[in-house]
Structure formats: C-alpha cells, structure tokens
Motif scaffolding. Structure first.
Motif, PDB file in Angstrom:
ATOM      1  N   SER A  61       0.815  -1.217   0.000  1.00  0.00           N
ATOM      2  CA  SER A  61       0.000   0.000   0.000  1.00  0.00           C
ATOM      3  C   SER A  61       0.847   1.266   0.000  1.00  0.00           C
ATOM      4  CB  SER A  61      -0.936  -0.010   1.216  1.00  0.00           C
ATOM      5  OG  SER A  61      -0.194  -0.137   2.420  1.00  0.00           O
ATOM      6  N   ARG A  99      -2.499   2.990   7.923  1.00  0.00           N
ATOM      7  CA  ARG A  99      -3.626   3.725   7.365  1.00  0.00           C
ATOM      8  C   ARG A  99      -3.490   3.687   5.848  1.00  0.00           C
ATOM      9  NH1 ARG A  99      -6.953   7.641   9.373  1.00  0.00           N
ATOM     10  NH2 ARG A  99      -5.605   7.982  11.197  1.00  0.00           N
ATOM     11  N   ILE A 100      -4.464   3.123   5.173  1.00  0.00           N
ATOM     12  CA  ILE A 100      -4.379   2.972   3.723  1.00  0.00           C
ATOM     13  C   ILE A 100      -5.649   3.504   3.077  1.00  0.00           C
ATOM     14  CG2 ILE A 100      -2.851   0.967   3.885  1.00  0.00           C
ATOM     15  CD1 ILE A 100      -5.186  -0.814   3.366  1.00  0.00           C
ATOM     16  N   SER A 101      -5.548   3.807   1.813  1.00  0.00           N
ATOM     17  CA  SER A 101      -6.710   4.311   1.091  1.00  0.00           C
ATOM     18  C   SER A 101      -7.655   3.159   0.756  1.00  0.00           C
ATOM     19  CB  SER A 101      -6.272   5.017  -0.193  1.00  0.00           C
ATOM     20  OG  SER A 101      -5.716   4.094  -1.116  1.00  0.00           O
ATOM     21  N   LYS A 102      -8.940   3.478   0.689  1.00  0.00           N
ATOM     22  CA  LYS A 102      -9.918   2.462   0.309  1.00  0.00           C
ATOM     23  C   LYS A 102      -9.694   1.995  -1.121  1.00  0.00           C
ATOM     24  CE  LYS A 102     -13.397   4.264   3.525  1.00  0.00           C
ATOM     25  NZ  LYS A 102     -14.709   4.918   3.674  1.00  0.00           N
ATOM     26  N   ARG A 119     -11.656   8.796   3.052  1.00  0.00           N
ATOM     27  CA  ARG A 119     -11.054   8.077   1.927  1.00  0.00           C
ATOM     28  C   ARG A 119     -10.025   7.044   2.379  1.00  0.00           C
ATOM     29  NH1 ARG A 119      -9.100  12.719  -2.094  1.00  0.00           N
ATOM     30  NH2 ARG A 119      -8.344  13.569  -0.110  1.00  0.00           N
ATOM     31  N   THR A 120      -9.686   7.061   3.665  1.00  0.00           N
ATOM     32  CA  THR A 120      -8.713   6.104   4.196  1.00  0.00           C
ATOM     33  C   THR A 120      -9.325   5.308   5.336  1.00  0.00           C
ATOM     34  OG1 THR A 120      -7.809   7.711   5.768  1.00  0.00           O
ATOM     35  CG2 THR A 120      -6.783   7.605   3.583  1.00  0.00           C
ATOM     36  N   SER A 135      -6.778   1.491  -2.419  1.00  0.00           N
ATOM     37  CA  SER A 135      -5.725   0.466  -2.356  1.00  0.00           C
ATOM     38  C   SER A 135      -6.309  -0.895  -2.003  1.00  0.00           C
ATOM     39  CB  SER A 135      -4.666   0.861  -1.322  1.00  0.00           C
ATOM     40  OG  SER A 135      -4.026   2.060  -1.673  1.00  0.00           O
TER      41      SER A 135
END
Length: 473
Positions: free
Chosen positions: A89, A254-257, A280-281, A259
């Motif tokens: 990610s 913490r990752i973006s949706k 968005r994350t 990803s």
C-alpha cells in the motif's frame, strides 16, 4: 485529444466528450487547476480516450498502436498489470504520487519508442533545475525537485521500462545508462544508549498511562528492534508471558480504500471502524510486506515486567470506562480509550517528551521515533560482538546489506571512547609485553561469518551479494 488553456493564474483542460446518446460530442472544460495538475489530467484523459478507441476497433494494428503509444499510456498499463499485483500500500501511494506529479506532466507525452538515453538525461536535468516540486501539507516548500526524489523516479521508471523490454514494446532500456544527479543519503540522527536510558527513566510513571504507554513503546523499540507499525499493531494474544516472546505477524497502517480494492497483494486481517463517515482512508491490521518481517522474537524480562503493569492499567481503564467508553481491540500500545495509536501520533508524542526532557544534546526536530530502531540495531551489534544474523532476525530485515549499511553503521561516543582507551593501552604498553591477539578464525561457518562481520563488514556484504547473484543466474 485534450488541450491546456491558461485562464488567469490557473489552467483548464479542454476536451470533447460524447453525450449519453453517443451521437455527438460536447466540449468539456475542467478549470481551476495548477499547471502540473492540468498536465496530469490531460494525460489521464488521453489515456481514457485511447482505451475507448482500442475497444471500439475490431482489429487493432498492434505495431501501429505501439508506435504511437506514449509513456503515460504505457504507465497506466504498467500500474494495472504490475504495480497492483506487486506493490504494497505505501509503495502504491508513493509511486502513483511520483507518476502523477513528475512523470505525466513532464515526461508522459513522449512516445515510448522515442525515449533515448539523451531524452532521460534531459528530463532529469529539467527536474533538477526547472520543474515545480510537489507540495506536501506540513512540510516546507522547495525551490527544486530534490536529488532524492529524482532517484526515486529513476528507480520506478527503470523498473517500468525493464518490463517494457520483456513485453517487447521496446528493444532496450534507456534508463540503465542514464546520468543521475549526485545524491548522498543523509544519515539519520539517533539517540545514544545513554540518552535512551534517560528517556526511559523520564517516562517510567506507572501512575500516568500516557507516559507509561510511551515508556513501553520505547522499551519494545529498543529491546525488540520493532518498527513503529509493528509496535502499534502488537496485540495481547501475540504476547507469551511464559515463554517471554512476541509473535510479530501483523502491522497497523492507514491505507486508502482505493488500495484495498486494487492491490491483490494486500492481506487485511482487521479493519477498524471509522469514526467519521465519508473518509477516503481506513486504519487496518495487515500482514507485513515481506516474509522476513514475520518472526518470533525473544523479549527481555524487563520488557515483559513493564507490559504486565501496562496490562493491569488497561484492565482498570476498561472497568472504569465500560464498554461504551473503552473500545477494546486487544492492542498492547493504544490510546487511553483503546483506539489504535498510529505511527505518526506515536512519533508526535515521542517528540513532545524529548522537548519536555530538555536535554541540550537531543534535538527533537531531528530525532523521530524510528530513530530508536537504528539505536537498537547498533547497540545489539555492539553487545553481541557483531552477531549480524541474530540482529537481522530480531529486526526482521530482508537482507544483511540493509542492516549493515543503514541501521548498524552508527557510532556512539561511548563506544569510540572505549576503543580509544584500548588503543591507548596498546600504545603505552612496555616493550616485550604480550600483545592481545585477534581470536583465531573458528571452523564453524556461522562463527566464521560473525568474525568476518567484526573485522570487515563491507567485505561480508560483497560476499553475500555475490552468492545472491550466483543463485539468480
């Protein structure tokens, strides 16, 4: 095709788009963009138009399509067919940022097959002298693109064009012969072992959860050589108080949706509920990015004793706050209400404590929480007399070179003073006095490598690289 039009101080991207009925096209203006954003958007629109044209053509001429393919069009395919399958990610977000900020706007319009070594050298020179650097929130603006960023761009494009060669889009990779700006990696500022002990003494307050939680986090970072994400992702069921071990098989991030939807390599173990809708994350527990990072680690008794105290403090807070006030995710290092503590918050609180300590020898602006991993590696190498294999396993490094070159290369003042004292003893020895000899090279292979690591670690790295190269051929 799309075009860029300057309107006042901003830019607009102008293109034609078919109506819903598809019989005629209407002109679309996307306004209020910076020049960099406009060029990135232009490349994206032209890629989408090329894809629509390809899908509508019954028998596309592959050779003609390759001749007209731009670098931007190729990179969209590269990300979809390579990046989304191979990147984690953080690499995915970082590489997309490089593509959108520096490659699409300034290099993407080049035809893929027209890129030569001179084209690449001119591009890097332009980035270094004229290109507009991307701005990051909370960071100072720069006048030019840094050499470090150009090296990251080169690494990405070299990989992409290697794939273009394997796909037979091009005959050779021009990035293999490009001239890069000189870049010397800055050595990270670290705390000395004595300074770490001062931090531990300052935060050892069992009557204050905030301080004692940081105390335990520092203990784990130093004693177990854990990364920040590994510390924040450690759960109580991965702590064995009897065997005195940690099972490190998950990290917090913490990752973006986006990803989560696109990255097939990403293995999510748990997704924390969002406190606010529309974000968005998302915060997740996920598996580490490499197999070497998954490991069982032996833990010093002093750390286990501190964690037992921390566990009692958390149990008391659960009883006081109840299920409505305490969100129990079974995390070892967490906020006072049980919510996860992200690495950026861990780093912020660590810096605040360094400022509170007020040691003139510690610069809180340069020291970060991750610096403790460097201190831990160097200290363990000193205490173990160069047992690189054990330190490498404890820290979860993928290769010996990373440990030796980046983490284990720090020299502390106390170590240098001891070495100077030994040299003083040698130089002031009386003639004829026995001189301490280096220990003979052991017969056992592992012990021999340890001895070599103490005498010449650079040679050991070269040997390891040669073996790795031989195994790949």
């Amino acid at each position: 095709m799309a075009s860029i039009v300057k309107r006042g101080k901003s830019y607009s991207v102008v293109y034609y788009k078919k109506t819903e009925k598809g019989k005629k096209s209407e002109q679309v203006w996307e306004s209020g963009l910076s020049y960099t954003a406009a060029r990135t958007r232009k490349a994206q629109i032209e890629h989408e138009q090329a894809q629509e044209l390809k899908e509508s053509s019954p028998r596309p001429d592959n050779e003609n399509s390759l001749s007209s393919m731009t670098v931007s069009e190729f990179l969209y395919e590269f990300v979809e067919k390579y990046g989304e399958k191979r990147w984690g990610s953080s690499s995915y977000v970082a590489n997309l940022g490089l593509i959108e900020n520096y490659i699409h706007p300034y290099f993407g319009e080049n035809k893929l097959r027209s890129v030569k070594v001179k084209t690449v050298d001119d591009y890097y020179h332009f980035l270094e002298t004229e290109a507009e650097p991307a701005t990051n929130m909370g960071r100072p603006t720069r006048d030019h693109v840094s050499a470090s960023t150009i090296h990251d761009i080169h690494k990405l494009l070299r990989c992409a064009f290697n794939l273009a060669v394997r796909w037979e889009y091009i005959s050779k990779n021009p990035f293999l012969y490009a001239t890069l700006p000189e870049h010397k990696e800055k050595e990270r500022e670290t705390l000395s072992p004595e300074q770490v002990l001062k931090v531990l003494d300052f935060t050892c307050r069992p009557d204050n959860y905030d301080y004692f939680m940081i105390h335990c986090a520092v203990l784990i970072a130093i004693g177990c050589t854990f990364r920040g994400g590994e510390i924040a992702g450690l759960q109580w069921d991965r702590v064995d108080f009897e065997k005195k071990t940690f099972c490190m098989d998950r990290v917090i991030d913490r990752i973006s949706k986006d990803s989560i939807r696109k990255l097939s390599k990403l293995e999510i173990l748990y997704q924390f509920p969002n406190l606010f809708p529309g974000t968005r994350t998302v915060i997740v527990l996920k598996q580490p990015k490499t197999r070497g990072s998954v490991r069982d680690v032996e833990v010093p008794s002093s750390i286990m004793d501190a964690l037992a105290v921390l566990k009692r403090m958390q149990d008391q807070m659960k009883a006081d706050l109840g299920s409505d006030g305490y969100m129990d995710y079974n995390l070892v290092i967490c906020q006072a209400n049980g919510r996860p503590l992200m690495t950026e918050h861990l780093n912020k609180r660590f810096k605040e404590i360094l400022r509170e300590i007020g040691d003139p020898g510690i610069n809180p602006e340069e020291i970060v929480f991750h610096s403790l991993r460097h201190t831990s590696a160097s200290t363990k190498l000193t205490l173990s007399n160069g047992d690189y294999n054990s330190v490498k396993h404890a820290g979860g490094w993928a290769n010996l070179e990373m440990l030796t070159r980046r983490y284990g290369s720090h020299s502390f003042e106390s170590d240098r003073e001891r070495l100077a004292q030994k040299m003083d003893d040698f130089l002031t020895a009386k003639p004829g006095a026995p001189v301490q000899q280096a220990p003979p090279l052991p017969a056992d292979a592992e012990e021999a490598l340890k001895a070599l690591a103490q005498v010449n670690p650079e040679l050991l790295i070269k040997i390891a690289q040669s073996v790795q190269s031989a195994n790949m051929t």
